[in-house]
Design a protein around this motif. Structure first.
Motif, mmCIF file in Angstrom:
data_model
loop_
_atom_site.group_PDB
_atom_site.id
_atom_site.type_symbol
_atom_site.label_atom_id
_atom_site.label_comp_id
_atom_site.label_asym_id
_atom_site.label_seq_id
_atom_site.Cartn_x
_atom_site.Cartn_y
_atom_site.Cartn_z
ATOM 1 N N ARG A 38 -4.660 -4.792 4.584
ATOM 2 C CA ARG A 38 -3.921 -5.350 3.446
ATOM 3 C C ARG A 38 -2.722 -6.177 3.905
ATOM 4 O O ARG A 38 -2.454 -7.256 3.345
ATOM 5 C CB ARG A 38 -3.465 -4.202 2.542
ATOM 6 N N PRO B 68 1.740 6.651 -0.134
ATOM 7 C CA PRO B 68 1.013 5.656 -0.937
ATOM 8 C C PRO B 68 1.811 5.210 -2.148
ATOM 9 O O PRO B 68 2.489 6.014 -2.804
ATOM 10 C CB PRO B 68 -0.262 6.406 -1.349
ATOM 11 N N GLU C 150 0.815 -1.215 0.000
ATOM 12 C CA GLU C 150 0.000 0.000 0.000
ATOM 13 C C GLU C 150 0.850 1.267 0.000
ATOM 14 O O GLU C 150 0.401 2.310 -0.484
ATOM 15 C CB GLU C 150 -0.893 0.049 1.246
ATOM 16 N N MET D 138 -8.684 -3.613 -1.412
ATOM 17 C CA MET D 138 -7.496 -2.773 -1.247
ATOM 18 C C MET D 138 -7.879 -1.295 -1.230
ATOM 19 O O MET D 138 -7.375 -0.513 -0.414
ATOM 20 C CB MET D 138 -6.503 -3.064 -2.365
ATOM 21 N N LEU E 130 -1.057 0.929 -5.052
ATOM 22 C CA LEU E 130 -2.353 1.358 -4.546
ATOM 23 C C LEU E 130 -3.040 2.284 -5.536
ATOM 24 O O LEU E 130 -4.234 2.134 -5.815
ATOM 25 C CB LEU E 130 -2.194 2.053 -3.190
ATOM 26 N N ALA F 31 -8.058 0.851 2.430
ATOM 27 C CA ALA F 31 -6.688 1.368 2.393
ATOM 28 C C ALA F 31 -6.321 2.060 3.704
ATOM 29 O O ALA F 31 -7.106 2.820 4.268
ATOM 30 C CB ALA F 31 -6.535 2.351 1.232
#
Length: 572
Positions: free
Chosen positions: A506, A325, A71, A497, A329, A501
């Motif tokens: 995850r 991030p 992620e 996902m 992702l 998030a």
């Protein structure tokens, strides 16, 4: 109000002083002293609540578990969380505090259940709120049982088979315990939760007892018991723990998640906007089943700026960068008009304008180049391109091309003369959206296709997996009918996902699915500003260390050395 955030800050007497499984018994006078005071006894329960986990960077020096999976990437390679991905993880560097924290809390639970029942607090009988106080006291034993089950779940999720006990463990035998198979502990959790769901209140504020509201918000409810049962059943059915793919385990997982969803719908839980899942009032959200408030010793309300200090962009006054991030992702956010992934034919994705027309959850989760007003006191556009105000080569600048937005409060102003220095942050432990996805996964595995239904399960996996996409501020197309199993599974994983998030799922999802190979690399996006002001986007693949032994955490070497009957997880 049915709210479930934890009210922290109460001073409590600790039951254990050790940070490992060593047990320190009370002297009799200490126990007797505590039992004389209602506030001290209830304080013991508050102390156990305060052991609950949250992932705002407090364990790994600013790093979140998102940066230990695909992620995100932590901006500082020396960060503790990077040891998950650089090969430095080991029994002597076990990283997680789950073992020590969970067993400390379990010991506290066992002692409370064994030694503090049957009290009457006679000195309070003339008080107008005596009935409410006694309700809280008697109910606390159900709460503590559920807390104990929750801590056992966290242990199994990390370590698999673990030492299991439901009575006080003395110093003489604590270090002779063996590991109980994970499925046996899962069964205990599910059975305990099923019973507690019938004993715990649905809503503390509607009991008609003087003094219950609002001070009783933030405590475990029957819905929380059903939620833990449902999550535990899903993990028990997953490949990491269900190597033979026992279909009855998937059946039980589908039943448990349906039971929770049905109860929540009857109880008027509902999915609202995605943006309302975090912020200072997210604990009031109608989707929330149970939440854990950030504990700040300097502010009893939990107000803090730590999350913003860790994650505001470099180049913003007070910003330290942090959990950035990943492109992995970002790639998961589909095109809103078509509901297709960016690599699917006909999706409408334009690589020259890569962020146009994407799933709205992208802009609510990720800060990208060119964004304005992030945070609120920043008047300049975010520049993550090389040489930009917030980009490399500045030390600590995002290595991925992105910064984190979700969970952060843009009103927190880190400038020296600011009057808004902190904000209340509340960690999502259980929310309804997760369990629609859990149900989708379980019923898909049990019935065998995305569109299949039965008398027992009238909602298909496809329908359940679409629920999180139909929020008013998301408005993504539902999953199409007629998908192949492989296509549904890929799209389901993608939806999970995106929806969950940075909520701590995850990292464990890839493990319970036994898809650790996805952690062998991560993709960054390197941005270069051209002379005409346009941006060139270049993908950069970064290798990470993964070994199948990492499906489970290493048991701390100190525990192995103390207990000759405690075997280490394979490969460690």
């Amino acid at each position: 109000m049915r709210i479930k955030n934890i009210i922290g800050g109460a001073a409590c007497v600790a039951l254990l002083s050790a940070c490992n499984m060593d047990y320190h018994e009370y002297a009799n006078y200490e126990k007797d002293y505590l039992a004389q005071s209602y506030d001290e006894v209830i304080g013991l329960v508050t102390n156990i609540y305060n052991e609950l986990d949250y992932d705002f960077g407090q364990v790994y020096g600013g790093g979140m578990l998102a940066s230990a999976c695909d992620e995100a990437e932590y901006a500082y390679t020396s960060g503790d969380v990077c040891d998950f991905t650089n090969g430095s993880w080991s029994p002597s560097n076990p990283l997680s505090n789950t073992w020590t924290t969970s067993y400390r809390a379990i010991q506290e639970c066992n002692q409370y259940l064994q030694e503090f029942q049957g009290l009457t607090f006679d000195e309070l009988k003339q008080n107008d709120d005596y009935e409410a106080r006694m309700f809280r006291y008697n109910n606390s034993f159900y709460e503590v049982r559920l807390l104990r089950a929750y801590f056992y779940f966290n242990l199994i999720r990390c370590y698999g088979a673990v030492p299991f006990f439901t009575e006080m463990v003395t110093v003489d035998n604590v270090n002779s315990l063996t590991r109980t198979p994970a499925q046996e502990v899962f069964s205990f959790i599910e059975e305990e939760c099923a019973e507690l769901a019938t004993l715990l209140p649905e809503d503390y504020t509607d009991l008609g007892l003087l003094g219950i509201s609002p001070a009783e918000s933030g405590r475990l409810t029957s819905y929380a018991a059903l939620a833990l049962k449902a999550r535990a059943a899903l993990y028990a059915a997953s490949p990491l723990f269900n190597e033979s793919n026992d279909q009855e385990l998937w059946h039980k997982a589908a039943q448990a998640n349906k039971e929770l969803i049905d109860a929540c719908v009857a109880g008027d839980f509902k999915l609202g906007t995605y943006a309302a899942l975090w912020g200072t009032t997210n604990w009031q959200n109608s989707e929330m089943i149970f939440m854990r408030r950030y504990v700040n010793s300097k502010d009893a309300s939990g107000a803090s700026s730590v999350l913003e200090e860790y994650n505001y962009p470099i180049g913003i006054t007070g910003g330290g960068s942090g959990n950035c991030p990943s492109q992995n992702l970002v790639d998961a956010y589909e095109m809103q008009a078509t509901g297709l992934g960016i690599n699917e034919a006909g999706s409408g994705y334009d690589p020259e304008n890569p962020y146009e027309g994407r799933d709205p959850r992208f802009s609510m989760t990720v800060v990208k180049n060119g964004d304005t007003g992030w945070p609120s006191y920043n008047t300049a556009p975010i520049q993550t391109f090389y040489g930009g105000t917030n980009g490399e080569p500045i030390s600590g600048a995002t290595p991925t091309g992105y910064y984190l937005k979700k969970y952060l409060d843009p009103a927190v102003d880190l400038r020296a003369n600011s009057t808004v220095k902190s904000s209340r942050h509340t960690w999502i432990t259980f929310r309804l959206g997760e369990f629609y996805l859990n149900y989708a996964e379980a019923v898909f595995r049990y019935l065998g296709s995305a569109d299949a239904t039965s008398a027992e399960f009238p909602m298909s996996a496809r329908e359940a997996a679409s629920v999180t996409r139909t929020r008013s501020d998301v408005n993504m197309p539902e999953f199409p009918t007629g998908m192949s199993n492989d296509a549904f599974w890929a799209k389901y994983q993608n939806e999970r996902m995106v929806e969950l998030a940075f909520e701590g799922h995850r990292f464990y999802d890839l493990r319970r699915w036994k898809e650790g190979d996805k952690l062998k690399s991560i993709t960054e996006m390197k941005l270069t500003q051209n002379a005409d002001g346009t941006i060139t986007y270049t993908r950069n693949e970064v290798s990470r260390t993964w070994d199948d032994k990492m499906y489970f955490f290493p048991i701390p070497q100190t525990e192995i050395m103390k207990n000759p009957n405690l075997t280490q997880n394979e490969g460690w």
